[in-house]
Enzyme design. Structure first.
Site, short mmCIF file in Angstrom:
data_model
loop_
_atom_site.label_atom_id
_atom_site.label_comp_id
_atom_site.label_asym_id
_atom_site.label_seq_id
_atom_site.Cartn_x
_atom_site.Cartn_y
_atom_site.Cartn_z
N LYS A 53 36.69 75.31 28.08
CA LYS A 53 38.07 74.52 27.38
C LYS A 53 37.86 73.15 26.64
O LYS A 53 38.68 73.29 25.89
CB LYS A 53 37.96 72.92 29.07
CG LYS A 53 38.79 74.03 29.86
CD LYS A 53 38.68 73.17 31.33
CE LYS A 53 39.23 74.34 32.37
NZ LYS A 53 39.13 73.47 33.83
N GLN A 97 38.36 67.92 36.48
CA GLN A 97 37.53 68.91 37.07
C GLN A 97 37.54 69.19 38.84
O GLN A 97 36.44 68.28 38.78
CB GLN A 97 36.03 69.70 35.67
CG GLN A 97 35.88 70.78 36.76
CD GLN A 97 36.47 71.76 36.06
OE1 GLN A 97 37.10 72.32 34.92
NE2 GLN A 97 36.83 72.95 37.16
N ASP A 120 47.13 70.32 34.08
CA ASP A 120 46.45 71.22 35.33
C ASP A 120 47.46 71.17 35.94
O ASP A 120 47.66 72.09 36.74
CB ASP A 120 45.21 69.91 36.55
CG ASP A 120 44.52 70.37 35.61
OD1 ASP A 120 44.46 72.03 35.60
OD2 ASP A 120 43.15 70.93 36.22
#
Ligand code: NAD
Length: 295
Positions: A53, A97, A120
């Site tokens: 990412k 994460q 997200d």
């Protein structure tokens, strides 16, 4: 033999489009999209996801902060960190994460992120916006990537029978809702099946578009696929280790035989995976436009 839908190629096309948007943002506002990735601990899978990412964000010219925190960070410290980025105008997207260590309440952490920076798309506010079809929210990245692949592959979704295998909060449930919404790449008739479903095979056989997110290698047999159907295999299963030490991956569909029956099919790896990252970048760019335009 089926057309192989390449997520790797589609990702490249999407990132190229985003590069143009980053340039446009820079020209109009004199700044670039900002993304922070927060990684707690050193779980190898998480490290590799975050690394990819970060690399993609830097490659697009984002302002990128890789904020790595030790495994023993307290929940309060993590919440304070999120608050700091919520208030940082140079940051438009905050990615924590998952999974987090057991002593930290994931739901509390996700809910602490400003929904307007939740790129997200896991915040309950954004899930709620998705359900009511409010486009101010961010769509969760994997389902958004699945829908984008279906559209870009030229598959007709309006009136199509869509069967989704799996009902998780991050894949099965949201993609089921999204495909049934009004709008482009949707308007489908959706059936969501799961571990309690009585006749999985009968449902799969009806699908014009079969989306499989179970996490079970070879769950879907070739004879379950309707000839000509579009098959999106979301599963990522480690089935062994190559001599090189690299993990061997397989999806949830018996790919080699399924591709002789399906009309279009995604491979694993190189299918849905690359699209997930592309959608994260797309959400971050969208967030930058909104924040800068509102400032
Ligand atoms: P999960 O374990 O949370 O959910 C799996 C779902 O599949 C459950 O709802 C369950 O009811 C259903 N299921 C499991 N076994 C079944 C069976 N035998 N018959 C019918 N239904 C069954 O998993 P998840 O987080 O939704 O992920 C699913 C898969 O997708 C995993 O392999 C995961 O690694 C992969 N994944 C890939 C990406 C990507 O970017 N490519 C992103 C997220 C998840």
């Amino acid at each position: 033999s089926a057309e192989i839908i390449s997520g790797t190629q589609m990702r490249a096309a999407i990132l190229e489009e985003l590069r143009g948007e980053v340039a446009a943002i820079k020209e109009k506002y004199g700044t670039v999209p900002g993304l922070v990735t927060i990684l707690v601990g050193e779980n190898p899978a998480s490290v590799s996801y975050v690394t990819l990412k970060v690399k993609t964000a830097l490659d697009l010219g984002f302002h990128e902060i890789q904020d790595n925190q030790p495994e023993d960070i307290t929940e309060d410290e993590l919440l304070a960190l999120i608050e700091k980025y919520n208030n940082d105008p140079s940051i438009h997207g905050i990615l924590v994460q998952l999974p987090l260590p057991k002593h930290i309440d994931e739901e509390k952490v996700i809910t602490a992120i400003d929904p307007d920076k939740d790129v997200d798309g896991f915040h309950p506010v954004n899930l709620g916006r998705m359900v009511i079809g409010d486009t101010k929210g961010f769509l969760p990245c994997t389902p958004a990537g699945i829908q984008e692949m279906i559209v870009r592959s030229g598959t007709e979704t309006s009136g199509a029978e869509v069967v989704v295998v799996g009902r998780s909060n991050i894949v099965g449930k949201p993609i089921s809702i999204m495909m049934g919404q009004k709008g482009v790449g949707a308007n489908s008739t959706v059936t969501m099946v799961h571990t309690r479903t009585k006749d999985l095979e009968a449902h799969c056989k009806r699908a014009d578009i079969l989306i499989v997110a179970a996490g079970v290698p070879n769950l879907v047999k070739p004879e379950w696929i309707k000839p000509g159907a579009t098959v999106i295999d979301v599963g990522v299963n480690r089935i062994g280790t190559a001599p090189s030490g690299k993990a061997l991956l397989s999806g949830d569909v018996e790919f080699d035989k399924a591709k002789e029956i399906a009309g279009k099919i995604t491979p694993v790896p190189g299918g849905v995976g690359p699209m997930t990252i592309a959608m994260l970048m797309k959400n971050t760019v969208a967030s930058a436009w909104r924040h800068l335009g509102a400032a």
